[in-house]
Motif scaffolding. Structure first.
Motif, PDB file in Angstrom:
ATOM      1  N   SER A 116       0.816  -1.224   0.000  1.00 45.50           N
ATOM      2  CA  SER A 116       0.000   0.000   0.000  1.00 45.50           C
ATOM      3  C   SER A 116       0.843   1.265   0.000  1.00 45.50           C
ATOM      4  N   ASP A 117       2.142   1.121  -0.227  1.00 41.41           N
ATOM      5  CA  ASP A 117       3.042   2.274  -0.135  1.00 41.41           C
ATOM      6  C   ASP A 117       3.194   3.024  -1.443  1.00 41.41           C
ATOM      7  N   SER A 118       2.687   2.454  -2.559  1.00 44.55           N
ATOM      8  CA  SER A 118       2.916   3.121  -3.848  1.00 44.55           C
ATOM      9  C   SER A 118       1.821   2.760  -4.848  1.00 44.55           C
ATOM     10  N   PHE A 119       0.611   3.229  -4.591  1.00 45.28           N
ATOM     11  CA  PHE A 119      -0.467   2.984  -5.538  1.00 45.28           C
ATOM     12  C   PHE A 119      -0.237   3.781  -6.821  1.00 45.28           C
ATOM     13  N   PRO A 191       2.009  -6.443  -7.876  1.00 48.27           N
ATOM     14  CA  PRO A 191       2.613  -5.107  -7.933  1.00 48.27           C
ATOM     15  C   PRO A 191       1.599  -4.030  -7.546  1.00 48.27           C
ATOM     16  N   SER A 192       1.926  -2.781  -7.801  1.00 44.76           N
ATOM     17  CA  SER A 192       1.077  -1.663  -7.367  1.00 44.76           C
ATOM     18  C   SER A 192      -0.293  -1.698  -8.049  1.00 44.76           C
ATOM     19  N   SER A 193      -1.332  -1.461  -7.253  1.00 42.00           N
ATOM     20  CA  SER A 193      -2.698  -1.362  -7.749  1.00 42.00           C
ATOM     21  C   SER A 193      -3.029   0.087  -8.090  1.00 42.00           C
ATOM     22  N   ALA A 194      -4.125   0.288  -8.821  1.00 45.03           N
ATOM     23  CA  ALA A 194      -4.626   1.627  -9.142  1.00 45.03           C
ATOM     24  C   ALA A 194      -6.093   1.715  -8.754  1.00 45.03           C
ATOM     25  N   PHE A 195      -6.503   2.876  -8.252  1.00 44.34           N
ATOM     26  CA  PHE A 195      -7.882   3.087  -7.833  1.00 44.34           C
ATOM     27  C   PHE A 195      -8.540   4.157  -8.692  1.00 44.34           C
ATOM     28  N   SER A 196      -9.860   4.201  -8.651  1.00 43.17           N
ATOM     29  CA  SER A 196     -10.621   5.140  -9.473  1.00 43.17           C
ATOM     30  C   SER A 196     -10.281   6.581  -9.127  1.00 43.17           C
TER      31      SER A 196
END
Length: 335
Positions: A116-119, A191-196
């Motif tokens: 959760s450190d780099s979305f 890896p890093s996730s992306a949110f709306s």
């Protein structure tokens, strides 16, 4: 109300967004970041709601809202815990790995603690170092909670849901089997996730929100073609109240904790795993599912995982056809 974080420093600049996603108003005087607002939600939420009302009535300074300028609502978070509430999806991806599904998966939710450190921002590229890793999208719903006590019940947990958003939980499918075989869970394969672009308070969702589920189709497009439109409220074996209670069984959850639904997945009405959109079904929210079905049907998968240059879009529309959260729209690029 609708909230977003424009790209600024590490944690973004909090803005209130108009219902039609056209305008935004700076919320710095109330809270400089979304995390700051969540840390003092009891006091911040009413002030943000008043600002949202003023924005709707065009009575405060405003600026054009541009989704491309957004970070994820929380650019980084104290905790990101992703469940797997749609057991149809669990069954299919385990089938692909030739792994048997225990009966307990229908009564006890799966959950992993993600990075959760780099979305990624909703319009950021997905960095992929090696196409052989099997890059996949996973379209999901996520909620953000306030301070939630250890041992909270599934019913009481509902009151701790403060915001709802969408997520692309990127997975590297070809790294997963060897990693899980070690018996210690995901790490490199997630890896890093992306949110709306936008997170919304549950009241914005109206009758589509029953307090713990969001009953609207979740739309996924790959390279511009319709890939999936399963209903996020159907076949959700564990609702968000249950997922939050599961996460809080042995620890409290701090304000700003994000809980994911897992990949949204619907069976066909006849009970079969599901058909592609082109074949009259609701399709899929990840590539792994269609590859499993192709393997069952044809003996081998034919749909490739994402390659450099491929695009993914994830969005949800309200009953009038307007975007609720804005769109996650990403391209895969060499890392």
């Amino acid at each position: 109300m609708k909230l977003a974080s424009l790209k600024h420093g590490r944690d973004g600049r909090l803005v209130v967004v108009s219902n039609d996603l056209a305008w935004c108003a700076d919320a710095y005087s109330i809270a400089p970041t979304l995390q700051a607002a969540l840390d003092d939600w009891v006091h911040a939420a009413p002030k943000l709601a008043s600002l949202a009302e003023a924005l709707q009535h065009d009575s405060v300074p405003k600026e054009r809202f541009r989704e491309r300028e957004c970070a994820s609502p929380l650019p980084r978070a104290y905790q990101w815990a992703d469940g797997s509430a749609y057991v149809n999806h669990v069954e299919l991806v385990r089938m692909a790995r030739k792994a048997e599904m225990p009966a307990s998966f229908w009564t006890d939710p799966l959950m992993y603690q993600g990075g959760s450190d780099s979305f990624l921002g909703p319009r950021d590229e997905i960095p992929l170092a090696d196409e052989a890793w099997g890059c996949d999208c996973e379209a999901e719903i996520a909620v953000i909670v306030d301070d939630t006590p250890m041992g909270v019940s599934a019913v009481d947990a509902r009151a701790h849901i403060k915001l709802v958003m969408l997520v692309n939980d990127v997975s590297l499918r070809n790294l997963i089997p060897a990693e899980l075989a070690k018996g210690f869970g995901f790490f490199q394969s997630k890896p890093s996730s992306a949110f709306s672009p936008v997170a919304v308070t549950p009241d914005v969702l109206g009758e589509a929100w029953d307090g713990a589920k969001l009953g609207l189709p979740l739309l996924t497009r790959i390279n511009g073609a319709e890939f999936g439109k399963p209903n996020a409220g159907q076949e959700m074996t564990f609702d968000f109240g249950q997922l939050i209670a599961h996460a809080a069984k042995s620890r409290p959850l701090c304000a700003g904790t994000i809980i994911g639904s897992g990949t949204v997945s619907n069976r066909d009405p006849d009970g079969s795993p599901g058909r592609p959109v082109a074949a009259g079904g609701v399709g899929y929210s990840c590539i792994a599912e269609i590859r499993t079905i192709e393997t069952i049907k044809d003996g081998a998968p034919s749909t490739p995982f994402l390659k450099h240059g491929d695009s993914v879009e994830i969005e949800m529309l309200d009953a009038t056809g307007h975007s609720i959260f804005g769109a996650i729209s990403q391209k895969v690029a060499p890392a």
